[in-house]
Write a protein that holds these residues in place. Structure first.
Motif, PDB file in Angstrom:
ATOM      1  N   LYS A   1       0.546   5.484   0.205  1.00  0.00           N
ATOM      2  CA  LYS A   1      -0.394   6.577   0.462  1.00  0.00           C
ATOM      3  C   LYS A   1      -0.624   7.364  -0.825  1.00  0.00           C
TER       4      LYS A   1
ATOM      5  N   PHE B   1       0.848  -1.190   0.000  1.00  0.00           N
ATOM      6  CA  PHE B   1       0.000   0.000   0.000  1.00  0.00           C
ATOM      7  C   PHE B   1       0.891   1.250   0.000  1.00  0.00           C
TER       8      PHE B   1
ATOM      9  N   TYR C   1      -5.072   4.725   0.155  1.00  0.00           N
ATOM     10  CA  TYR C   1      -3.877   4.024  -0.325  1.00  0.00           C
ATOM     11  C   TYR C   1      -4.053   3.576  -1.775  1.00  0.00           C
TER      12      TYR C   1
ATOM     13  N   THR D   1      -7.610   2.781  -5.663  1.00  0.00           N
ATOM     14  CA  THR D   1      -7.275   3.273  -4.333  1.00  0.00           C
ATOM     15  C   THR D   1      -8.290   2.731  -3.334  1.00  0.00           C
TER      16      THR D   1
ATOM     17  N   VAL E   1      -0.666  -0.539   7.916  1.00  0.00           N
ATOM     18  CA  VAL E   1      -1.683   0.385   7.398  1.00  0.00           C
ATOM     19  C   VAL E   1      -2.509   0.986   8.536  1.00  0.00           C
TER      20      VAL E   1
ATOM     21  N   TYR F   1       4.004   0.236   2.182  1.00  0.00           N
ATOM     22  CA  TYR F   1       3.571  -0.352   3.447  1.00  0.00           C
ATOM     23  C   TYR F   1       3.034  -1.762   3.224  1.00  0.00           C
TER      24      TYR F   1
END
Length: 494
Positions: free
Chosen positions: A303, A301, A326, A344, A320, A315
Motif C-alpha cells: 500500500k 503489492f 499500491y 503505483t 489486493v 500483499y
C-alpha cells in the motif's frame, strides 16, 4: 477480407481462449510462476545469498528477500555488467536495456532468453484482444508506425545493449515487416526532432492505419504532419483507426489528439517497461489493463500510504483490494527480485485482475503531508476541462513553499493549446476537484496552511524546450506530472 486479416481473427480467438484460462485462475497461475522462478534461480549468486534452496512459500521469500530498488540491487547488476555469469539468473542476459537512472546514473536492466519473448507476446496479444472483441482486423493490411528509440545496439562485455524499444524492434515478426514504418535508416537517427521530420517525410503519403508511441511524442509527429499538409491527421491518413500508447495517462492528451486527428479513433493502452511487460488493455468496454499473471513475473503489492513505514505488509494477488493505491513490486525471469520499479497501480477489477497506473512512488507532492499523486492531478485537470473548450498540451505541478507573499501553494505549470478565458477561475475549478479527491489537501486549505493552487501558463513548446535542455527529448522519456521539489519548476520559471 484479406487472408491476413482472416488469419488474424482466427489467431485472436485462440489467444483469447488461452488468456481466459490463466486469467480465471489467478492465484494458481502466480503460484506456478513463483515456483518456477525459485526452481530456476536457487543456484545463482543471488539465490545462494538469499537461501532460495530453503524457500518453500511466499512468506519464506518475503522474510529472506527485502524489497529493493535499482540502487540497492546495483552491486549484483554491476557483476552481471562486468560479464559474470549466474549472478541474478542462470547464465548471462541476452541484452541490457539501458535507461536513465536517478542517483546511480545509467541503469542496466537485464533481458534474458526467458524474459524477452514475453515483451513481444504481450504487445501482440494486446492487438489480438482488440481484434477478438471488436471484430476489426482490416488494419493489419495497412501501414503501421511505431515511434521508438534507435534499434542500433552496442556491446558491453559480450552482451548487447540498447533502449528497450530499440531492442524490441529486432523482434518485429516477418509478416509485419512490409507494413512497418519508419525505415531502419530513419529509426536510427539520434536527434529526436530530426528523426520526427524524417518520419513525416516518409509517411505523409502512406496509408497509415496503426500509430503507436508515447502520447507526447506522437503529438509532436501529428503537429508536424499538420504543418506540412495543412489538414487534420485523420484526413491525411483516411484509414487511421487505431492508436496504441503507453508510458503516460492518455486522458490529458485526448482532447488535443481528437482535435489534431479531426475524429475519434480506437486506442489500446499498454504498460511496458524495461523490467517487464506488465499489462495491456484487453477490452474497449472495461476500465483498466489486464495484469499479465503468466508472463514470468511474480507480483507483490505494498500500500502506497504504508510504503515508507517500517516493514510494510507485502500483499500477493489474492489479497489486493479495489481502489487502493499500491506500489508494484516484481520478481522476474530476468533476475529482478522483490524489485520496486517505482510505479503505483490501483485495481479496477478483481475478476479478471485489471489495473490502472496511478503514478510514481517518487513522483508526489507531500511538502505539507498532503501526499498528492499523479492520478489525482490528472483527474482534477480533466474534471475542470469538462464542458469547456480549454485544451492542454502538457503540465506539471510543484509546491511553492516560500512564496514572496501570502500562504504557500501548489503551482501548476500548464502549457495551454487553448487557454481559458479566466485562468484564475479555471484554477479554482481544478482546486475544487483536488479537494474532493484528497482529504489531506482539503484539510490544509481549510486550515489555512495552504492557499488555493496557482496556475503559471507555460509558453508554447516550453515543455519541449525544457526536455531538450536536459537531453531527454523523445524516445521513452516522459515529463513527471508532479514533484516534491522545484527542480523542474525553477527551470520552467527561468
Amino acid at each position: 477480407m484479406s487472408i491476413k486479416s482472416f488469419a488474424a481473427k482466427i489467431f485472436a480467438g485462440i489467444i483469447h481462449g488461452k488468456t481466459q484460462k490463466w486469467a480465471s485462475n489467478p492465484v494458481e497461475t502466480q503460484q506456478e510462476v513463483f515456483s518456477d522462478l525459485m526452481a530456476k534461480a536457487w543456484q545463482t549468486g543471488f539465490g545462494k545469498d538469499h537461501d532460495f534452496e530453503n524457500i518453500q512459500s511466499f512468506e519464506d521469500f518475503a522474510a529472506k528477500v527485502p524489497v529493493r530498488d535499482y540502487e540497492a540491487l546495483k552491486s549484483y547488476v554491476d557483476r552481471v555488467v562486468k560479464g559474470e555469469e549466474n549472478v541474478l539468473w542462470p547464465g548471462k542476459p541476452l541484452y541490457f536495456a539501458k535507461t536513465s537512472g536517478t542517483t546511480s546514473g545509467a541503469k542496466y536492466i537485464p533481458l534474458t532468453k526467458e524474459s524477452m519473448p514475453y515483451h513481444i507476446k504481450a504487445a501482440r496479444n494486446a492487438i489480438l484482444a482488440y481484434i477478438h472483441e471488436t471484430g476489426k482486423a482490416d488494419f493489419v493490411d495497412g501501414k503501421m508506425i511505431f515511434l521508438q528509440g534507435s534499434p542500433e545496439l552496442h556491446e558491453k562485455n559480450g552482451i548487447k545493449l540498447g533502449r528497450l524499444s530499440g531492442i524490441v524492434a529486432h523482434y518485429v515478426p516477418a509478416y509485419l515487416q512490409k507494413n512497418r514504418m519508419p525505415s531502419w535508416e530513419t529509426n536510427t537517427i539520434d536527434d529526436w526532432e530530426t528523426k520526427v521530420d524524417a518520419i513525416v517525410e516518409e509517411t505523409y503519403n502512406e496509408d497509415m492505419q496503426v500509430i503507436s508511441g508515447i502520447p507526447s511524442w506522437v503529438q509532436m509527429y501529428f503537429e508536424k504532419l499538420q504543418q506540412k499538409e495543412g489538414k487534420k491527421v485523420g484526413n491525411i491518413f483516411k484509414n487511421f483507426s487505431l492508436f496504441i500508447y503507453g508510458g503516460v495517462n492518455y486522458e490529458p492528451y485526448r482532447a488535443k489528439f481528437e482535435n489534431l486527428i479531426g475524429r475519434k479513433v480506437d486506442s489500446i493502452e499498454l504498460f511496458p517497461a524495461s523490467e517487464g511487460f506488465f499489462a495491456y488493455q484487453d477490452s474497449q468496454k472495461e476500465k483498466g489493463m489486464l495484469l499479465l499473471l503468466n508472463a514470468g513475473i511474480f507480483y507483490e503489492f505494498i500500500k502506497a500510504d504504508e510504503f515508507f513505514t517500517d516493514k510494510p505488509k507485502r500483499y500477493t494477488i489474492g489479497e489486493v483490494e479495489l481502489g487502493v493505491n499500491y506500489v508494484l513490486i516484481i520478481s522476474t525471469n530476468a533476475g529482478l527480485w522483490a524489485y520496486n520499479i517505482g510505479d503505483t497501480v490501483a485495481f479496477t477489477s478483481l475478476s479478471p485482475y485489471r489495473v490502472i497506473v496511478t503514478g510514481r512512488i517518487k513522483h508526489y507532492i507531500s511538502a505539507f503531508g498532503e501526499h498528492v499523486i499523479g492520478k489525482e492531478v490528472e483527474s482534477a485537470l480533466n474534471e475542470a476541462m469538462v464542458g469547456t473548450d480549454v485544451s492542454v498540451n502538457e503540465f506539471t505541478v510543484a509546491p511553492q513553499i516560500t512564496p514572496a507573499e501570502g500562504l504557500p501553494y501548489h503551482e501548476w505549470f500548464i502549457e495551454f493549446e487553448k487557454e481559458p478565458a479566466n485562468v484564475e477561475a479555471f484554477a479554482l475549478k481544478i482546486d475544487a476537484a483536488m479537494r474532493k479527491q484528497n482529504v489531506y489537501y482539503d484539510d490544509l486549505i481549510v486550515g489555512k496552511v495552504l492557499r488555493t493552487l496557482v496556475i503559471t501558463p507555460v509558453a508554447k513548446e516550453g515543455f519541449r524546450e525544457y526536455m531538450k535542455s536536459i537531453g531527454k527529448l523523445g524516445g521513452q522519456n516522459k515529463l513527471p506530472r508532479l514533484a516534491n521539489d522545484r527542480k523542474i519548476a525553477d527551470a520552467l520559471t527561468k
